[in-house]
Write an enzyme that holds these catalytic residues in place. Structure first.
Site, PDB file in Angstrom:
ATOM      1  N   ILE A 105     -15.502  -0.332  43.372  1.00 16.29           N
ATOM      2  CA  ILE A 105     -16.707   0.470  43.107  1.00 16.29           C
ATOM      3  C   ILE A 105     -17.930  -0.434  43.001  1.00 16.29           C
ATOM      4  O   ILE A 105     -18.982  -0.171  43.596  1.00 16.29           O
ATOM      5  CB  ILE A 105     -16.523   1.322  41.841  1.00 16.29           C
ATOM      6  N   ALA A 117     -18.606   3.650  34.445  1.00 14.13           N
ATOM      7  CA  ALA A 117     -17.267   3.095  34.187  1.00 14.13           C
ATOM      8  C   ALA A 117     -16.571   3.916  33.104  1.00 14.13           C
ATOM      9  O   ALA A 117     -15.968   4.947  33.383  1.00 14.13           O
ATOM     10  CB  ALA A 117     -17.391   1.621  33.776  1.00 14.13           C
ATOM     11  N   ARG A 118     -16.669   3.496  31.880  1.00 16.50           N
ATOM     12  CA  ARG A 118     -16.171   4.226  30.728  1.00 16.50           C
ATOM     13  C   ARG A 118     -17.134   4.022  29.572  1.00 16.50           C
ATOM     14  O   ARG A 118     -17.767   2.974  29.447  1.00 16.50           O
ATOM     15  CB  ARG A 118     -14.773   3.709  30.325  1.00 16.50           C
ATOM     16  N   GLU A 134     -16.155  11.773  24.785  1.00 15.99           N
ATOM     17  CA  GLU A 134     -16.398  12.885  25.701  1.00 15.99           C
ATOM     18  C   GLU A 134     -15.513  14.079  25.319  1.00 15.99           C
ATOM     19  O   GLU A 134     -14.397  13.874  24.860  1.00 15.99           O
ATOM     20  CB  GLU A 134     -16.076  12.447  27.136  1.00 15.99           C
ATOM     21  N   HIS A 161     -19.645  13.150  33.196  1.00 15.53           N
ATOM     22  CA  HIS A 161     -18.501  12.490  33.822  1.00 15.53           C
ATOM     23  C   HIS A 161     -18.148  13.157  35.150  1.00 15.53           C
ATOM     24  O   HIS A 161     -17.044  13.678  35.346  1.00 15.53           O
ATOM     25  CB  HIS A 161     -17.299  12.504  32.878  1.00 15.53           C
TER      26      HIS A 161
HETATM   27  C1  8YV Z   1     -12.126  11.485  36.984  1.00  9.28           C
HETATM   28  C2  8YV Z   1     -12.199   9.028  36.514  1.00  9.28           C
HETATM   29  O1  8YV Z   1     -13.281  12.085  36.468  1.00  9.28           O
HETATM   30  O2  8YV Z   1     -11.176   7.799  38.229  1.00  9.28           O
HETATM   31  C3  8YV Z   1     -11.221   8.022  37.003  1.00  9.28           C
HETATM   32  O3  8YV Z   1     -10.504   7.432  36.167  1.00  9.28           O
HETATM   33  O4  8YV Z   1     -12.699   8.918  35.452  1.00  9.28           O
HETATM   34  C4  8YV Z   1     -12.610  10.131  37.380  1.00  9.28           C
HETATM   35  O5  8YV Z   1     -12.288   9.938  38.709  1.00  9.28           O
HETATM   36  C5  8YV Z   1     -11.045  11.545  35.921  1.00  9.28           C
HETATM   37  O6  8YV Z   1      -9.903  10.965  36.423  1.00  9.28           O
HETATM   38  C6  8YV Z   1     -10.835  12.980  35.496  1.00  9.28           C
HETATM   39  O7  8YV Z   1      -9.940  12.963  34.383  1.00  9.28           O
END
Ligand code: 8YV
Length: 313
Positions: free
Chosen positions: A155, A231-232, A261, A279
């Protein structure tokens, strides 16, 4: 298969209808409701489908003695104890490289919305101020600006391509230099933040990256700097970020992910120098259907004794 022979599958995250339809042709789908309800079916569950931001709670994994595979609808693994899965010989798959471009697009969308005053300019128009002959404040260009990327995986590299196409100068922070990349590798995140006009976070959420974006990094980014996070939420010390936004230690932030979240800190909601998304970085029809197909393909491969397409373990 008949309903008697379909394997039970525990669903921990809502999936697109077409994905669920195909899954239900091969599995009996049990949406998770409660641990008490799970206990009634636990012994039969061999497969889980979950999301990157949902993961698999330790108590859920522990409650499933026959669990053999966890298919993640995403690439984030911060909510799954992969070491425990390995210990229990549970396979884990992710949707490798399927959401890369959409997440990179969201990163640039947040950056452009922030730098070009998208929200306030639209409100200016909706308020009739333009019609009254007024003009909004000038925005800021990406052209020639410095973009630092913290985390140079798929990414981060996709963001770099987009930023260079916007004539930005790009450098990156990573645990190690990316072989073959012509871009400047900066092993010191603080130095990258000091250099950058924009700091993009595309690091994985790990114990090592928890709160890696702290008050010192934000101070280094500076009063004209902006922070983008797709990211997170855990990679940022949110208390430090909120203080930096409120005190204008940094100019602004574009955030798609947050701690806690979906009930994010309400202090974000009253800030003018932020662009916020719930998200949604990978949440396009095209990408989510492709992610869903990856889940299906991995599960069917596993239960037919074929190699997994995108295994983590
Ligand atoms: C999705 C994500 O929103 O790739 C990830 O880990 O955070 C996102 O692609 C997530 O998986 C939905 O739970």
């Amino acid at each position: 298969e008949t309903s008697q022979t379909k394997r039970p599958l525990l669903l921990l995250e809502p999936l697109p209808e077409p994905t669920l339809k195909t899954l239900s042709e091969h599995f009996t789908i049990h949406p998770f409701t409660s641990m008490d309800e799970l206990a009634k079916i636990a012994s039969g569950i061999q497969a889980i489908a979950t999301g990157g931001s949902y993961g698999v709670a330790p108590e859920v994994m522990a409650a499933l003695p026959d669990l053999k595979i966890i298919a993640v609808n995403g690439v984030g693994l911060d909510r799954i104890d992969v070491a425990e899965a390995k210990r229990r010989n549970i396979h884990v798959t992710v949707t490798t490289d399927i959401s890369t471009n959409d997440v990179a697009d969201m990163t640039m969308l947040l950056l452009l919305a922030l730098k070009r005053n998208l929200k306030s300019n639209e409100q200016f128009l909706l308020d009739g101020q333009w019609a009254d002959g007024k003009l909004p404040p000038l925005a800021h260009s990406l052209n020639g600006r410095r973009l630092g990327i913290a985390g140079f995986g798929r990414i981060g590299q996709a963001v770099a391509r987009r930023a260079e196409a916007s004539n930005m100068e790009v450098a990156y922070f990573n645990p190690h230099p990316r072989t073959g990349s012509p871009l400047t590798f900066e092993p010191d995140l603080g130095k990258l933040a000091s250099w950058a006009d924009v700091l993009v976070i595309t690091l994985p959420a790990t114990p090592e990256t928890k709160h890696i974006i702290n008050a010192d990094i934000l101070e280094a980014l500076g009063k004209d700097g902006v922070l983008i996070n797709t990211a997170r939420g855990s990679v940022i010390d949110e208390d430090a970020l909120l203080a930096a936004l409120k005190n204008r230690t940094i100019a602004g932030a574009g955030l798609d992910v947050f701690q806690n979240e979906p009930k994010i800190n309400p202090a974000f909601l009253s800030l003018e120098n932020v662009v916020l998304q719930p998200h949604q970085a990978s949440a396009t029809v095209e990408t989510r259907l492709a992610m869903g197909q990856n889940i299906i393909d991995n599960l069917l491969a596993f239960f037919s004794g074929k190699p997994l397409l995108t295994p983590v373990c």
